[in-house]
Write an enzyme that holds these catalytic residues in place. Structure first.
Site, short mmCIF file in Angstrom:
data_model
loop_
_atom_site.label_atom_id
_atom_site.label_comp_id
_atom_site.label_asym_id
_atom_site.label_seq_id
_atom_site.Cartn_x
_atom_site.Cartn_y
_atom_site.Cartn_z
N TRP A 1 12.73 20.62 94.38
CA TRP A 1 13.67 21.82 94.53
C TRP A 1 13.25 23.02 94.38
O TRP A 1 12.50 23.27 93.37
CB TRP A 1 14.67 21.77 93.25
CG TRP A 1 15.96 20.54 93.28
CD1 TRP A 1 15.62 19.30 92.68
CD2 TRP A 1 16.99 20.66 94.11
NE1 TRP A 1 16.91 18.61 92.93
CE2 TRP A 1 17.67 19.30 93.67
CE3 TRP A 1 17.72 21.29 94.92
CZ2 TRP A 1 18.90 18.95 94.15
CZ3 TRP A 1 18.81 21.10 95.17
CH2 TRP A 1 19.61 19.80 95.09
N GLU B 1 2.14 65.99 114.26
CA GLU B 1 1.62 65.63 112.95
C GLU B 1 0.76 66.70 112.29
O GLU B 1 -0.05 66.93 112.84
CB GLU B 1 1.15 64.25 113.08
CG GLU B 1 0.37 63.73 112.19
CD GLU B 1 1.37 63.37 110.90
OE1 GLU B 1 2.35 62.87 110.99
OE2 GLU B 1 0.78 63.72 109.69
N ARG C 1 8.67 52.53 126.00
CA ARG C 1 8.59 51.24 126.54
C ARG C 1 10.01 51.10 127.45
O ARG C 1 10.21 50.48 128.40
CB ARG C 1 9.02 49.89 125.27
CG ARG C 1 7.69 49.84 124.50
CD ARG C 1 7.87 48.36 123.82
NE ARG C 1 8.68 48.41 122.84
CZ ARG C 1 8.60 48.63 121.51
NH1 ARG C 1 7.40 49.41 121.21
NH2 ARG C 1 9.38 48.81 120.60
N ALA D 1 4.55 55.92 110.61
CA ALA D 1 5.43 54.65 111.01
C ALA D 1 6.78 54.88 111.71
O ALA D 1 6.91 54.64 112.83
CB ALA D 1 5.79 53.85 109.92
N VAL E 1 5.45 71.37 112.19
CA VAL E 1 6.74 71.94 112.71
C VAL E 1 7.28 72.70 111.46
O VAL E 1 7.38 72.08 110.42
CB VAL E 1 7.65 71.06 113.17
CG1 VAL E 1 9.29 71.51 113.51
CG2 VAL E 1 7.18 70.24 114.45
N CYS F 1 0.15 52.12 102.48
CA CYS F 1 0.25 50.69 101.19
C CYS F 1 -1.11 50.15 101.35
O CYS F 1 -1.48 49.56 100.27
CB CYS F 1 1.13 49.78 101.97
SG CYS F 1 2.79 50.31 102.32
N TYR G 1 9.77 21.34 101.69
CA TYR G 1 8.86 21.13 100.42
C TYR G 1 7.83 19.92 100.68
O TYR G 1 8.01 19.25 101.69
CB TYR G 1 9.95 20.02 99.40
CG TYR G 1 9.37 19.15 98.80
CD1 TYR G 1 8.34 19.52 97.75
CD2 TYR G 1 9.66 17.81 98.73
CE1 TYR G 1 7.64 18.64 96.87
CE2 TYR G 1 8.67 16.80 98.27
CZ TYR G 1 8.11 17.13 97.12
OH TYR G 1 7.55 16.20 96.36
N ASN H 1 9.66 51.57 109.36
CA ASN H 1 9.42 50.78 110.68
C ASN H 1 10.66 50.65 111.25
O ASN H 1 10.78 50.87 112.42
CB ASN H 1 8.59 49.78 110.65
CG ASN H 1 7.09 49.94 110.70
OD1 ASN H 1 6.33 50.24 111.95
ND2 ASN H 1 6.42 50.18 109.75
N ARG I 1 21.10 26.63 91.65
CA ARG I 1 21.85 25.59 90.90
C ARG I 1 22.36 26.04 89.59
O ARG I 1 23.35 25.42 89.28
CB ARG I 1 20.84 24.14 90.52
CG ARG I 1 20.86 23.45 91.81
CD ARG I 1 19.93 22.32 91.58
NE ARG I 1 20.72 21.02 90.68
CZ ARG I 1 19.97 19.90 90.44
NH1 ARG I 1 18.82 19.97 90.79
NH2 ARG I 1 20.48 19.39 89.56
#
Lengths: 448, 448
Positions: A437, A34, A23, A12, A82, A44, A429, A308, A445
């Site tokens: 709530w 790697e 980019r 990642a 490496v 995961c 809601y 990431n 609250r």
């Protein structure tokens, strides 16, 4: 001017950085080394592969080395490890694991994204066949293949953290008899004990043998070296599959040998640009430290989301931009069967150990409107500073739709919102989604 | 010193305020006049009652008048309509609807929580049996009873807003042939058209006849005054059940007659303490204005969540505390079958009409990790100010677990967070819950 980028580690963080640099700079030379055969995979997802919910390992691979080479012009070299960094000469010593040859590769900018390795206890026969850690995709595939071939019937999982809980669900799903051992008094220690107890209860109800305050002391084999059982400080438990979920440690050997500073936790110390203590070397992902926004110190937290973000920030800065990583809150989420589990920020125990004066509210409510079919329980524990009621942590357990509510609190903590602010937020809601709530607000609250 | 509190209206805002005052002052006299037979019910639950997912109307009642009287010492008088306010003498004229008698009741502090009433078009025969609005619980019960008794087969729903979409799902569930008429080019006008189109498609796929840019012009009956059909400006549609979901207007007649200031939208104008223009009179709930945090002006938004918050703030201030309501973002959430729908803040059209320079990103991703079984589509549209990338609005549609993600954005907007802030938040990730970059963050990244 074109630069030569070298990245150590192709999961990642490493590949995220590589992609970000590409980019921004179409012509820079980007090489990734790697040591495993795979790039950019979802570690995961392994419990769900082993559970059979994902049908083959390839599905867990986001992008293969070929994709990086062909579509992104990123030289992704797998099975290349490496083994040394020379920061003065700006080069790395790379071992081609297939050819068993080593060569030096120079860099203008280097990223260390070497990940983490599972902790293994120093006990005899820990490397017996059938005893596994889950870390790399390769390790997941090995468990998966072992299960296909040997059809184990009795599994012992050592460690009741995220991996332990997810693997318990997975192996139960596959029909195994499952024992989970943890040396603590409760599982999921990133939560407080009062929240964990619901999880313990749920695991026991599902048929898992939960052995708490119990430690692994030995692996037992028969005369043919076949796995037979584990021994703990209390008993002997027959097993033909053992999963070790005892946490991970950052892979920092080459960084340390190169003179790069580590932090207390053992991870490579980075600043908010992901720069290490040596110029032109960045670190990212599981091997690097993450600044904890509330603890105000560098931590070691090995998670895909963080890796990431690290990769994106490191890549951006390596590309010559100016990006900063604000830090982490220790957010985590998982599930045990129908029970969703999430946490962020400080748990009560952490706030206490920091000497922080806090208020806490724990509420029970329902995930949907109480009258809506399928409505189930949700329990929210919310912590705020005592002086100004600034939200500092939360733990949520409950049925469908419960756990992702943690994100509302993550946003609130990130933006230094108080319990009063949270109470008055215009949250969504409708009966199939919430009470009028939201449970998060019911807890807020109560703090107000 | 003990005070005498009078509250007009016994639903969310009125009863919320009454309960809050009672919690603060055990001995104050609190009287609530409610013209319907019910207190504290979930109007939002009515579509699910009609769909048969909730098995009886009583389940939608949170607390009955008896509960308020016996457990809270709040005099909840149902079938009592307040028909006049005399702010100088601080009294209200109350009509007992059962006895058909009127009496004056004095107050020290008055709360107007009269709610809203459905809009009905001024066309002939609009009061024919079988033509319903959905507003009070009573109106929901009437639809429910009508359906039990007459077993209608062809329903026409006028208006493709929240009520329209929820009732379309409910009536489809009950096996009716359902036509939805809307005079606009798309349904769910609180969303932008590009997002709505996926909803239109989903409704059509489910078998709903969706008639857009079409207006109701007449109700048609047979010689026995039985509902036969509706007529639109384009055609004639057979119907034995008609649901009008054409929005609501605030009930402000008595407030206006008492000289209380209204705002442009017709709602009672209140400040952030829920005070009206006349001293000792507060207003809350659907009849009162809500300050829109991004539009920076009072709006009329009739929603249960807002009414509850209004009630809490009004009650707190009436009790002598000092609470302020920060305002609303126009958050809303609903569902059509499997498709979850949510929005908050400004849609593109609203930002445009405010002359606000904005950036927009619309992304397609998956609700869970792409490889996780049952993963489905999610589409997130995110708006930010062009100058500083402060988040100003979002719309989400998608499969299970999509819509409640709007709350993360609600928190971000409430706390004036930018797209960069949102990108770096430590949101929760595990394969059964999310991609490693939450879809909300994928959209935020695109804005950055």
């Amino acid at each position: 001017m074109s630069k030569k980028i070298v990245i150590i580690g192709g999961d990642a963080a490493g590949m995220g950085a590589a992609s970000k640099i590409r980019r921004t700079h179409k012509n820079w030379e980007i090489t990734v080394f790697e040591k495993s055969p795979h790039t950019s995979y979802s570690a995961c997802g392994m419990p769900y592969l082993i559970a059979g919910q994902v049908d083959r390992p390839e599905k867990l691979i986001a992008r293969s080395p070929e994709t990086f080479i062909n579509d992104y012009n990123i030289q992704a070299k797998t099975l290349h490890e490496v083994i040394q960094i020379d920061p003065d000469k700006q080069k790395v010593l790379v071992k081609d694991l297939e050819k068993d040859e080593a060569f030096w590769e120079s860099y203008d900018k280097l990223l260390i994204a070497t990940g983490a390795s599972p902790n293994k206890p120093a006990i005899p026969k820990i490397n017996t066949q059938g005893v596994f850690c889950l870390s790399t995709l390769q390790s997941g595939i090995e468990v998966w293949q072992f299960m296909e071939k040997h059809k184990p019937k009795k599994a012992v999982i050592v460690g009741g953290g995220y991996i332990g809980v997810e693997m318990a669900e997975a192996l139960l799903e596959k029909g195994l008899e499952v024992t989970v051992i943890d040396r603590s008094a409760y599982v999921m220690k990133t939560l407080d004990q009062d929240m964990s107890e619901d999880i313990c209860q749920s695991m026991r109800k599902a048929g898992i043998h939960l052995m708490l305050e119990e430690s692994l002391t030995a692996i037992e084999t028969d005369e043919n070296h076949q796995l037979q059982a584990v021994k703990t400080d209390k008993k002997h438990i027959p097993a033909d599959l053992v999963i070790l979920g005892m946490g991970v440690k950052p892979n920092t050997k080459i960084a340390e040998e190169a003179g790069i500073k580590l932090c207390d936790t053992g991870a490579v110390l980075v600043n908010d640009k992901m720069e290490t203590s040596i110029s032109n070397i960045w670190a990212a992902g599981d091997c690097a430290s993450s600044y904890h926004i509330l603890k105000e110190k560098p931590m070691f937290i090995a998670l895909g989301t963080i890796a990431n973000k690290h990769g994106l920030i490191a890549g951006s800065n390596m590309a010559g931009e100016n990006s900063t990583f604000p830090g982490v809150l220790g957010t985590a989420i998982t599930r045990f069967n129908e029970l969703e589990i999430a946490r962020t920020g400080l748990k009560e125990l952490e706030a206490k150990s920091m000497g922080l004066a806090y208020k806490v509210a724990t509420i029970n409510s329902s995930n949907y409107a109480g009258y809506y079919p399928g409505a189930g329980k949700i329990k929210v524990k919310l912590l705020a500073r005592k002086d100004n009621l600034q939200i500092i942590g939360a733990q949520i357990i409950g049925k469908k739709g419960s756990a992702k509510r943690i994100d509302t609190i993550v946003a609130a903590i990130s933006a230094k919102q108080t319990a009063q602010d949270l109470t008055m937020m215009d949250l969504a809601y409708a009966p199939p989604f919430s009470n009028v709530w939201d449970p998060v607000q019911i807890a807020a609250r109560q703090l107000v």
